[in-house]
Design an enzyme around this catalytic site. Structure first.
Site, short mmCIF file in Angstrom:
data_model
loop_
_atom_site.label_atom_id
_atom_site.label_comp_id
_atom_site.label_asym_id
_atom_site.label_seq_id
_atom_site.Cartn_x
_atom_site.Cartn_y
_atom_site.Cartn_z
CD GLU A 1 51.24 47.10 39.50
OE1 GLU A 1 51.33 45.95 39.02
OE2 GLU A 1 50.19 47.75 39.50
CE LYS B 1 47.36 41.48 33.08
NZ LYS B 1 47.30 40.44 34.12
CD GLU C 1 51.91 34.98 39.15
OE1 GLU C 1 50.88 34.63 38.55
OE2 GLU C 1 52.32 36.14 39.15
CD GLU D 1 46.78 43.49 36.53
OE1 GLU D 1 47.93 43.02 36.59
OE2 GLU D 1 46.47 44.61 36.97
#
Length: 429
Positions: free
Chosen positions: A416, A191, A236, A280
């Site tokens: 996104e 990733k 986050e 992910e």
């Protein structure tokens, strides 16, 4: 306000006098902060707001966070602190923001304000901080007849800012995603997170607090922050340390909210069942657990992620919690965690190399740690997402990224990033 003291080295320590006293309930923090140089950290109406600068510490290079941790310990040891409130965020605190990349030209900073106004639950307080070499003043002394709380100021005129493509436009981003997918399929890379940028210019003397109000009201579940020109609302939590307990919230995997209840439910189900997003997310959770395990013997995370609902999108989320076993501070843990797979990739060194190759800009503080640290090492640090950096000339650069894996679709990843730009675009637009 007095002129700030400045240092760049842990050996050059400024001794501070710190006094925290309780206040009657303060419901709104944003009206108290500087309109052009705000210092803020709030979530659900609680947090801390800073005014002025008593001390600024600056760092750069690969050891910037560990250097900051050492300098902060030295600052704490030299300080004289009186804290009648004793709650997270009272006493001696510093706001901080750190560059994403080791080679970034952006300065990483810890800023100790002259005044901190805080609110947590039913408790409000004010902290006044000054160098010990600076004598008490009628305005700065908590024991003087001066008002306990500075006056809030009215907001400036409204403004509208149009953000336009920056160094990496839509076509360039599609090409970068395509190149990343090819590299992932050809090499031992799982990733990589690729970002793009938008740019604009704020009118002269714009009141940044207006954007902060929009972010705080629109995204109450997020950490709304302003530190040294970096403003945003991050969902986050990189790491949170309170009284020996460490927690983190890992986000990876995203889908847009539906237009009605039925389509919104379908969107959440689609995200939860997406092989690409689950993959992910696993990478991101694993990187956090690996970084925190040396510091916590009882670290725990849920087996399956949950769907976290924000005003404009759904995220896959996992909460991590444990008890600190080695006395590490929140800054030490931020150093151990950064950069996580959620903002870099897996394996991290290979992902960072690909980011340097495919992103035609310095990320600056985007995706780096942002938050605060207290004198006892407690603190709250988020990953600087849904954010923009404002420079002294009024130029503003916003960033948004997406995690690229082997089956990523360039058009979906572009969409996104557009969703992730929305908080900043709407706050300033």
């Amino acid at each position: 306000m007095t002129a700030p003291a400045t240092t760049r080295q842990a050996t050059d320590v400024t001794a501070l006098s710190v006094e925290t006293t309780p206040l009657d309930d303060v419901r709104q923090l944003i009206p108290f902060i500087d309109a052009h140089h705000p210092l803020l950290w709030i979530r659900k109406g609680e947090g801390i707001a800073g005014i002025g600068e008593a001390l600024r510490l600056e760092f750069s290079g690969p050891d910037r966070i560990s250097d900051a941790s050492a300098a902060w310990r030295a600052t704490v040891e030299a300080a004289r602190v009186t804290d009648a409130v004793a709650t997270p965020g009272s006493g001696l605190v510093a706001f901080g923001t750190f560059a994403f990349a080791d080679e970034s030209a952006a300065t990483s900073t810890l800023i100790v304000p002259e005044i901190v106004i805080g609110r947590r639950g039913s408790t409000s307080w004010i902290t006044r901080i000054r160098p010990l070499t600076q004598p008490d003043s009628a305005e700065g002394s908590a024991s003087s007849a001066a008002p306990a709380l500075p006056r809030p100021t009215a907001f400036g005129d409204e403004y509208r800012l149009t953000l336009l493509p920056g160094r990496l436009g839509k076509d360039g981003y599609r090409q970068a995603v395509t190149a990343a997918v090819a590299r992932i399929r050809e090499h031992d890379l799982s990733k990589a997170v690729l970002a793009r940028d938008l740019r604009g210019h704020l009118p002269l003397e714009s009141d940044i607090r207006r954007a902060l109000v929009e972010l705080a009201l629109g995204y109450p579940e997020c950490w709304t922050f302003a530190v040294d020109g970096l403003v945003g609302s991050s969902p986050e939590t990189l790491v949170r340390v309170h009284h020996g307990t460490v927690t983190a919230r890992v986000l990876a995997g995203t889908i847009s909210r539906g237009t009605d209840a039925a389509s919104d439910h379908d969107a959440a189900v689609t995200l939860a069942s997406s092989t690409k997003d689950q993959q992910e997310h696993r990478f991101a959770v694993a990187s956090v657990l690996d970084a925190l395990r040396p510091h916590s013997a009882d670290l725990d995370a849920s087996d399956l992620p949950f769907t976290l609902k924000l005003p404009n999108l759904w995220h896959l989320a996992t909460d991590v919690a444990g008890t600190l076993s080695d006395g590490a501070s929140s800054l030490d843990l931020a150093d151990a965690l950064h950069p996580t797979a959620a903002v870099a990739g897996t394996p991290t060194p290979d992902a960072l190399a690909l980011i340097r190759e495919l992103e035609p800009f310095d990320r600056g503080r985007y995706a780096g740690p942002v938050g605060w640290v207290g004198g006892d090492g407690d603190g709250e640090w988020a990953i600087a997402l849904r954010c923009a950096q404002l420079d002294s000339g009024g130029d503003l650069t916003a960033y948004a990224g997406a995690g690229i894996v082997a089956d990523s679709d360039p058009e979906r990843e572009l969409a996104e990033t557009t969703m992730k730009f929305r908080p900043i675009v709407e706050a300033f637009g």
